[in-house]
Write a protein that holds these residues in place. Structure first.
Motif, short mmCIF file in Angstrom:
data_model
loop_
_atom_site.label_atom_id
_atom_site.label_comp_id
_atom_site.label_asym_id
_atom_site.label_seq_id
_atom_site.Cartn_x
_atom_site.Cartn_y
_atom_site.Cartn_z
N SER A 17 0.90 -1.28 -0.05
CA SER A 17 0.06 0.02 -0.09
C SER A 17 1.03 1.11 0.04
O SER A 17 1.77 1.35 0.99
CB SER A 17 -0.92 0.07 1.20
OG SER A 17 -1.88 -0.96 1.06
N PRO A 18 0.52 2.19 -0.69
CA PRO A 18 1.52 3.37 -0.84
C PRO A 18 1.54 4.27 0.40
O PRO A 18 0.41 4.22 0.87
CB PRO A 18 1.12 4.15 -2.41
CG PRO A 18 -0.51 3.64 -2.30
CD PRO A 18 -0.57 2.16 -1.86
N PHE A 207 -1.65 9.26 17.46
CA PHE A 207 -1.56 8.15 16.41
C PHE A 207 -2.68 7.38 15.77
O PHE A 207 -2.63 6.74 14.88
CB PHE A 207 -0.39 7.45 16.66
CG PHE A 207 0.70 8.25 17.25
CD1 PHE A 207 1.40 8.83 16.13
CD2 PHE A 207 1.39 8.11 18.24
CE1 PHE A 207 2.33 9.65 16.29
CE2 PHE A 207 2.62 8.74 18.53
CZ PHE A 207 3.03 9.61 17.47
N GLN A 208 -3.76 7.60 16.91
CA GLN A 208 -5.04 6.74 16.37
C GLN A 208 -6.22 7.67 16.02
O GLN A 208 -6.71 7.67 14.98
CB GLN A 208 -5.53 5.82 17.56
CG GLN A 208 -4.40 4.98 18.21
CD GLN A 208 -3.94 3.59 17.44
OE1 GLN A 208 -5.11 3.27 16.47
NE2 GLN A 208 -2.92 2.99 17.49
N PRO A 211 -5.31 10.51 12.94
CA PRO A 211 -5.34 10.23 11.52
C PRO A 211 -6.60 10.15 11.02
O PRO A 211 -6.86 10.27 10.16
CB PRO A 211 -4.54 8.97 11.55
CG PRO A 211 -3.68 8.98 12.58
CD PRO A 211 -4.40 9.69 13.90
N ASN A 212 -7.55 9.53 12.22
CA ASN A 212 -9.09 9.64 11.48
C ASN A 212 -9.72 10.67 11.43
O ASN A 212 -11.09 10.68 10.97
CB ASN A 212 -9.52 8.41 12.51
CG ASN A 212 -9.30 7.03 12.43
OD1 ASN A 212 -9.91 6.47 11.07
ND2 ASN A 212 -8.51 6.31 13.14
N SER A 214 -8.44 13.35 10.46
CA SER A 214 -7.44 14.24 9.33
C SER A 214 -8.10 14.58 8.06
O SER A 214 -8.11 15.68 7.66
CB SER A 214 -6.21 13.34 9.13
OG SER A 214 -6.59 12.22 8.12
N SER A 215 -9.21 13.62 7.46
CA SER A 215 -10.00 14.07 6.33
C SER A 215 -10.60 15.18 6.72
O SER A 215 -10.63 16.41 6.02
CB SER A 215 -10.70 13.04 5.74
OG SER A 215 -11.58 12.54 6.76
N ALA A 294 -7.70 11.27 1.49
CA ALA A 294 -7.91 11.01 2.81
C ALA A 294 -8.84 10.06 3.13
O ALA A 294 -8.72 9.46 4.14
CB ALA A 294 -8.07 12.27 3.73
N ASP A 295 -9.70 9.59 1.91
CA ASP A 295 -10.71 8.51 2.61
C ASP A 295 -10.47 7.51 1.33
O ASP A 295 -10.71 7.61 0.07
CB ASP A 295 -12.04 9.29 2.53
CG ASP A 295 -12.83 8.17 2.64
OD1 ASP A 295 -12.68 7.03 2.97
OD2 ASP A 295 -14.20 8.61 2.68
N ALA A 296 -10.03 6.48 2.01
CA ALA A 296 -9.50 5.16 1.03
C ALA A 296 -10.83 4.90 -0.01
O ALA A 296 -10.73 4.28 -1.04
CB ALA A 296 -9.12 4.04 1.91
#
Lengths: 301, 308
Positions: A17-18, A207-208, A211-212, A214-215, A294-296
């Protein structure tokens, strides 16, 4: 034979995964509008910051009665205003000032809003209560009156004071937004899992949780950045904006309050309006691409 | 050897109301529960939704605050410990969560998810860490190449196995499995359950298995406790409880298991009707006037029932 090699290659690409930056870059590359906007934005910013480096701000702000309201010509590329000042020079310096103001207000409000929002949302309870009451208090203050008073009493009213005073009032919305997201995230099991795994609070938040959200932050940051560019124009309209010695896009647009300027002297306000439009739009388009990155689930590639 | 002993555990949540949001009452989610887990066994907690079984499990890992009572792990009481003091015990007590979708951080790669506990407790070089993670991935039946993938690239069963791998990395002694298979479909359930049993023998694990599926509990557990409204109503060996339920709630719960054979359906309906009649006629034998189950009383060395 060739087909087989192709599929194998594809599989290998998917295996790894990039990284985050790579994803963002791929997303922007895939979206032509965002790519165009990014190039436009970069070009404008480089030009504006580069050119204003070589320009003399005092020279631009100097009144010249012999060249009032001149139409665009080879001497004055975008004509002059009622003080005989070069509109093109003002546009350059104004764009720089407006963008700097916008960037720093957005940055500062984001830092304050993020810190307090995450703390309030993650810990909840008393911490949340205290932070939310402070926010309520700030929101309840008559914002405009405060700004007018500060503008009147500060000895030197410049870009920095403006950034500070606006930051004081604008962080609350972000803090609330991030708190609400953090509140819903902390109820999810991955946060509980981290707690049972012995991860300290600050690590979970950074860290948890971060990132969630962040979008949300990215999108909000970009939209704010676009919105804050035009922020000072309303204050300038009321006569409490930045002084004419530090021109901004708002100053130029507010000249259009004069019906004569609005009707006959388009060169004064149209370029600044267009500049705001172009800046806001291109920032928004880039923001949309970042949002998808930001959203897979929304990614295009 | 007793690994975990829960003694008169109570978890009460305040209900706030009125003008000043005063505490007006409490929800007694867990109200005086006691049981013991021996090293290497699987203990099942069953009950309907809201009976406090998950809350009990979460209280053991301190995700819920304990109102009163003791949680003795290897003789040390965990109930009163602060977050800092509990940290060394985190290594020994791990949890598997119910929902494999929300229990893995969607922004983290599998490597980071499984290595999180390792990073908290051990200093390892990235290469060592990667090797351990890959070993565990292999153990839970996932390809070791998938360490750089994100959770959304896996199916529910695979995600649950990632969750299990994460709880195993520190080699814990006790694992709280909070309905680990109820979010999975039946074919995957069996797979994950058998695999949990294999791991138990391999790592000498003790499970506290929380669930509402009686079939699953019977398959997994040596001993079990039946919970109802925050109280244990019956406790004993799984077979004893299935073959010879004593409490009216347990009887009704077991009678409620659907039967696949159509011929016995009529009998089942009759049995249920009989139990309903018994429930109504002998209610006071099993519950006091507040609807609270009585304290457990032994009826055989291994079997305890809440009778008056």
């Amino acid at each position: 034979m060739e087909m087989k090699v192709e599929t194998r290659k594809n599989v290998q690409v998917q295996d790894v995964s990039p990284s985050g930056m790579k994803i963002i870059w791929q997303e922007i590359k895939r979206d032509k509008l965002a790519m165009g906007s990014l190039i436009t934005l970069a070009a404008i910013l480089i030009f504006v910051y580069g050119a204003s480096f070589f320009m003399d701000a005092k020279e631009i702000a100097k009144v010249d009665f012999l060249s009032i309201y001149l139409e665009p010509s080879s001497d004055y590329w975008l004509g002059t205003d009622y003080g005989g000042r070069d509109v093109f020079g003002q546009l350059i310096v104004g764009t720089r000032n407006s963008f700097t103001i916008s960037l720093f207000i957005t940055l500062f409000t984001a830092i304050i809003g993020l810190t307090l929002g995450l703390l309030a949302g993650y810990f909840g309870g008393a911490t949340d209560n205290v932070i939310m009451r402070v926010i309520d208090f700030v929101i309840a203050l008559p914002q405009l009156m405060f700004i007018v008073v500060v503008v009147t009493i500060v000895p030197v009213f410049n870009v920095y004071v403006f950034i500070l005073i606006m930051t004081m009032f604008l962080w609350t919305g972000k803090a609330r937004l991030i708190r609400s997201k953090a509140l819903s995230e902390r109820e999810l099991d991955y946060i509980h899992a981290s707690q049972t795994l012995g991860t300290p609070h600050w690590k979970i938040i950074l860290f948890q949780l971060l990132p969630n959200v962040s979008s949300l932050i990215i999108v909000n940051f970009i939209l704010n950045l676009a919105g804050n560019i035009g922020l000072e124009s309303s204050l300038t309209f009321l006569g409490f904006g930045l002084p004419e010695s530090s021109p901004s896009l708002g100053t130029l647009i507010s000249y259009a309050r004069n019906p004569d300027v609005l009707e006959n002297k388009w060169w004064i306000w149209v370029p600044a309006s267009l500049m705001i439009l172009v800046l806001m739009l291109s920032i928004n388009f880039v923001g949309q691409a970042l949002k998808r990155a930001a959203d897979a689930r929304q990614r295009r590639g | 050897m007793t690994l975990l002993k829960v003694d008169n555990l109570k978890v009460h949540f305040p209900i706030r109301g009125g003008f000043f949001r005063r505490v007006v009452d409490h929800v007694k989610a867990v109200d005086g529960v006691s049981f013991e887990l021996q090293q290497g066994e699987t203990y099942g907690l069953v009950g309907e939704s809201g009976s406090g079984k998950s809350t009990t499990g979460k209280a053991v890992v301190k995700l819920n605050d304990v109102t009163s009572g003791q949680i003795l792990f290897e003789g040390r009481d965990l109930a009163g410990l602060s977050r800092k003091e509990i940290k060394p015990f985190r290594k020994d007590i791990q949890m598997i969560f119910q929902d494999p979708y929300s229990s893995l951080n969607p922004k983290k790669r599998v490597l980071d998810i499984i290595a999180e506990p390792l990073r908290n407790f051990e200093r390892l070089s990235p290469a060592e860490e990667k090797k351990i993670v890959q070993d565990f991935l292999d153990k839970v039946g996932l390809s070791p190449e998938s360490i750089l993938k994100y959770p959304h690239e896996f199916s529910g069963g695979q995600r649950q196995r990632i969750g299990i791998a994460r709880s195993l990395t520190l080699k814990p002694k006790l694992i709280i499995a909070d309905e680990p298979v109820s979010a999975l479909d039946v074919s995957v359930q069996a797979q994950v359950l058998n695999f949990l049993q294999d791991l138990q023998t391999e790592f000498n694990l003790t499970y506290l298995f929380v669930g509402h599926d009686l079939g699953v509990i019977r398959h997994m557990c040596d001993r079990m406790g039946v919970m109802y409204r925050g109280r244990l109503v019956e406790e004993g060996k799984s077979d004893e409880i299935y073959e010879n339920p004593q409490h009216i709630y347990t009887k009704r719960l077991i009678a409620a298991i659907p039967d696949l054979e159509p011929e016995v359906r009529g009998e089942k309906v009759k049995l249920r009707k009989k139990l309903t009649a018994e429930y109504e006629s002998s209610y006071s034998k099993f519950f006091d006037e507040d609807g609270r189950a009585y304290d457990l009383k032994p009826i055989s060395p291994t079997h305890r029932v809440a009778l008056h």
